[in-house]
Design an enzyme around this catalytic site. Structure first.
Site, short mmCIF file in Angstrom:
data_model
loop_
_atom_site.label_atom_id
_atom_site.label_comp_id
_atom_site.label_asym_id
_atom_site.label_seq_id
_atom_site.Cartn_x
_atom_site.Cartn_y
_atom_site.Cartn_z
N ASN A 41 -12.21 14.48 -35.70
CA ASN A 41 -10.77 14.29 -35.80
C ASN A 41 -10.04 15.20 -34.83
O ASN A 41 -10.45 16.35 -34.58
CB ASN A 41 -10.27 14.49 -37.24
CG ASN A 41 -10.67 15.79 -37.88
OD1 ASN A 41 -11.75 16.32 -37.62
ND2 ASN A 41 -9.83 16.32 -38.73
N GLU A 43 -6.21 16.43 -34.19
CA GLU A 43 -4.84 16.45 -34.72
C GLU A 43 -3.83 16.76 -33.63
O GLU A 43 -4.20 17.10 -32.49
CB GLU A 43 -4.76 17.49 -35.86
CG GLU A 43 -5.70 17.12 -37.01
CD GLU A 43 -5.56 17.99 -38.24
OE1 GLU A 43 -4.92 19.06 -38.17
OE2 GLU A 43 -6.12 17.58 -39.29
N GLU A 54 -13.74 8.87 -37.23
CA GLU A 54 -14.37 7.55 -37.11
C GLU A 54 -13.88 6.81 -35.89
O GLU A 54 -14.65 6.21 -35.13
CB GLU A 54 -14.04 6.68 -38.34
CG GLU A 54 -14.53 7.22 -39.65
CD GLU A 54 -13.51 8.11 -40.33
OE1 GLU A 54 -12.96 9.01 -39.68
OE2 GLU A 54 -13.29 7.92 -41.53
N CYS A 92 -9.02 3.06 -40.00
CA CYS A 92 -10.38 3.13 -39.44
C CYS A 92 -11.21 1.92 -39.87
O CYS A 92 -12.00 1.40 -39.08
CB CYS A 92 -11.06 4.44 -39.83
SG CYS A 92 -10.37 5.86 -38.97
N1 THU Z 1 -9.53 12.22 -41.31
C1 THU Z 1 -10.62 11.72 -40.66
O1 THU Z 1 -11.02 12.21 -39.61
N2 THU Z 1 -11.24 10.65 -41.20
C2 THU Z 1 -10.88 10.05 -42.37
O2 THU Z 1 -11.51 9.10 -42.81
C3 THU Z 1 -9.70 10.51 -43.11
C4 THU Z 1 -8.99 11.67 -42.53
C5 THU Z 1 -8.87 13.41 -40.74
C6 THU Z 1 -7.53 13.16 -40.15
C7 THU Z 1 -6.85 14.51 -40.29
O3 THU Z 1 -7.18 15.32 -39.17
C8 THU Z 1 -7.51 15.12 -41.52
O4 THU Z 1 -8.69 14.36 -41.77
C9 THU Z 1 -6.62 15.07 -42.76
O5 THU Z 1 -6.11 13.80 -42.97
#
Ligand code: THU
Length: 131
Positions: A41, A43, A54, A92
């Site tokens: 992820n 941000e 994902e 996703c």
């Molecule tokens: N996040 C993911 O990477 N995958 C998921 O399936 C749900 C959420 C991340 C996005 C964000 O950086 C953090 O988790 C909190 O939402």
């Protein structure tokens, strides 16, 4: 399940850029070619621009020429998720549905819990056009 997906997703989670949520997620996707691609992820200070692990992994695979995806493993060591498991978000799931009719989705956490689903179980109907 073993193309080293768990180890690769764990390693990818180390690269997560998550200064706002503190939640590090890693994903490893097995493409139809047999190759594995990873993502984490990423941000942003403008929160809505955040990309999930994902989607980062899937876009990595497609960017490298893959056309179909067979399996994805999602890992987090965070214990903040509902049921303590990082189920993929709806956005996703829709992206997965673009590149697979019914890929295998594996979810894992630091307690070693591993759950397996088919994409159709988590997203019975996708938005899509007739091809
Ligand atoms: N996040 C993911 O990477 N995958 C998921 O399936 C749900 C959420 C991340 C996005 C964000 O950086 C953090 O988790 C909190 O939402």
């Amino acid at each position: 399940m073993d193309e080293g997906l768990l180890e690769k997703a764990k390693a990818a989670a180390q690269n997560a850029y998550a200064p706002y949520s503190g939640i590090k997620v890693g994903a490893a996707v097995l493409a139809a070619s047999g190759k594995v691609y990873t993502g984490c992820n990423v941000e942003n200070a403008s929160y809505g621009l955040t990309v999930c692990a994902e989607r980062a992994a899937i876009f990595n695979a497609i960017s490298r020429g893959e056309k179909k995806l067979d399996r994805i493993l999602i890992y987090t060591d965070s214990d903040k998720f509902v049921n303590n498991l990082p189920y993929p978000c709806g956005a996703c799931l829709q992206v997965m549905a673009e590149f697979s009719d019914d890929m295998n989705i594996i979810i894992a956490n630091k307690s070693g819990v591993v759950k397996e689903y088919s994409l159709k179980e988590l997203l019975p109907f996708k938005f899509g056009f007739e091809k």
